[in-house]
Design a protein around this motif. Structure first.
Motif, mmCIF file in Angstrom:
data_model
loop_
_atom_site.group_PDB
_atom_site.id
_atom_site.type_symbol
_atom_site.label_atom_id
_atom_site.label_comp_id
_atom_site.label_asym_id
_atom_site.label_seq_id
_atom_site.Cartn_x
_atom_site.Cartn_y
_atom_site.Cartn_z
ATOM 1 N N ARG A 38 0.838 -1.193 0.000
ATOM 2 C CA ARG A 38 0.000 0.000 0.000
ATOM 3 C C ARG A 38 0.871 1.240 0.000
ATOM 4 N NH1 ARG A 38 -2.666 -0.403 6.104
ATOM 5 N NH2 ARG A 38 -0.785 0.160 7.292
ATOM 6 N N VAL A 48 2.316 -4.922 3.017
ATOM 7 C CA VAL A 48 1.279 -5.192 4.003
ATOM 8 C C VAL A 48 1.301 -6.663 4.401
ATOM 9 C CG1 VAL A 48 -1.204 -5.210 4.414
ATOM 10 C CG2 VAL A 48 -0.171 -3.327 3.127
ATOM 11 N N SER A 61 1.871 -3.334 11.572
ATOM 12 C CA SER A 61 0.740 -2.407 11.635
ATOM 13 C C SER A 61 -0.597 -3.071 11.321
ATOM 14 C CB SER A 61 0.974 -1.240 10.675
ATOM 15 O OG SER A 61 1.150 -1.713 9.354
ATOM 16 N N VAL A 62 -0.566 -4.249 10.689
ATOM 17 C CA VAL A 62 -1.823 -4.897 10.309
ATOM 18 C C VAL A 62 -1.986 -6.268 10.952
ATOM 19 C CG1 VAL A 62 -1.745 -3.696 8.097
ATOM 20 C CG2 VAL A 62 -0.979 -6.078 8.232
ATOM 21 N N PHE A 66 -5.555 -8.031 9.557
ATOM 22 C CA PHE A 66 -5.605 -8.402 8.142
ATOM 23 C C PHE A 66 -5.222 -9.870 7.984
ATOM 24 C CE2 PHE A 66 -4.625 -4.001 6.061
ATOM 25 C CZ PHE A 66 -5.622 -3.425 6.831
ATOM 26 N N MET A 81 -9.525 -7.459 5.374
ATOM 27 C CA MET A 81 -9.128 -6.369 6.250
ATOM 28 C C MET A 81 -10.246 -6.099 7.246
ATOM 29 S SD MET A 81 -7.324 -3.855 3.451
ATOM 30 C CE MET A 81 -8.870 -3.488 2.604
ATOM 31 N N LEU A 84 -10.737 -1.867 10.485
ATOM 32 C CA LEU A 84 -10.002 -0.868 9.713
ATOM 33 C C LEU A 84 -9.904 0.452 10.456
ATOM 34 C CD1 LEU A 84 -11.377 -1.789 6.214
ATOM 35 C CD2 LEU A 84 -8.952 -1.612 6.792
ATOM 36 N N GLU A 87 -5.841 5.289 9.358
ATOM 37 C CA GLU A 87 -4.461 5.191 8.872
ATOM 38 C C GLU A 87 -4.249 4.049 7.883
ATOM 39 O OE1 GLU A 87 -5.472 5.356 12.071
ATOM 40 O OE2 GLU A 87 -4.182 4.108 13.374
ATOM 41 N N ASP A 88 -5.254 3.213 7.673
ATOM 42 C CA ASP A 88 -5.177 2.187 6.636
ATOM 43 C C ASP A 88 -5.543 2.750 5.258
ATOM 44 O OD1 ASP A 88 -6.594 -0.086 9.002
ATOM 45 O OD2 ASP A 88 -4.488 0.004 8.362
ATOM 46 N N TYR A 92 -3.961 0.341 -2.528
ATOM 47 C CA TYR A 92 -3.437 -1.003 -2.286
ATOM 48 C C TYR A 92 -3.090 -1.660 -3.624
ATOM 49 C CZ TYR A 92 -4.632 -0.803 2.625
ATOM 50 O OH TYR A 92 -4.678 -0.458 3.972
#
Length: 120
Positions: A38, A48, A61-62, A66, A81, A84, A87-88, A92
């Motif tokens: 992303r 990601v 961060s995910v 995710f 995902m 959410l 900031e996501d 992508y």
């Protein structure tokens, strides 16, 4: 040569869910390593998640929110995902390569990108 087409992006409220899909063609899909990247506005592109035949990887961060998966019969990789956050929000991209290292560093094949916007 591998062609990749993403779908499933859109606008969602914080806390919501989206599932991105990436349909691949041109090579034996099961042999490819696949990744999702992303790029947020004003930021560098970041990985990601990635998936090979045997393993998955997630950015910190995910992680826990995710899930990357693949359906070799449908030549498709998914990114589910959940939870959410604003900031996501980013474009992508789906990517493919011959090896897990290559898909992380310099994937030769890219999709066109799809916008995901998370509103607060």
């Amino acid at each position: 040569q591998v062609q990749l087409v993403e779908s499933g992006g859109g606008v969602v409220q914080a806390g919501g869910s989206l599932r991105l899909s990436c349909a691949a063609s041109g090579r034996t899909f099961s042999s490819l390593a696949m990744g999702w990247f992303r790029r947020a506005l004003g930021k560098e592109r970041e990985i990601v998640a990635r998936i090979s035949r045997f393993s998955t990887y997630y950015a910190d961060s995910v992680k826990g929110r995710f899930t990357i998966s693949r359906d070799n019969a449908k030549n498709t990789v998914y990114l589910q995902m959940n939870s959410l956050k604003p900031e996501d929000t980013a474009v992508y991209y789906c990517a493919a390569a011959n090896t897990i290292v290559e898909v992380t560093t310099t994937p030769p094949w890219w999709g066109q990108g799809i916008q995901v916007t998370v509103s607060s």
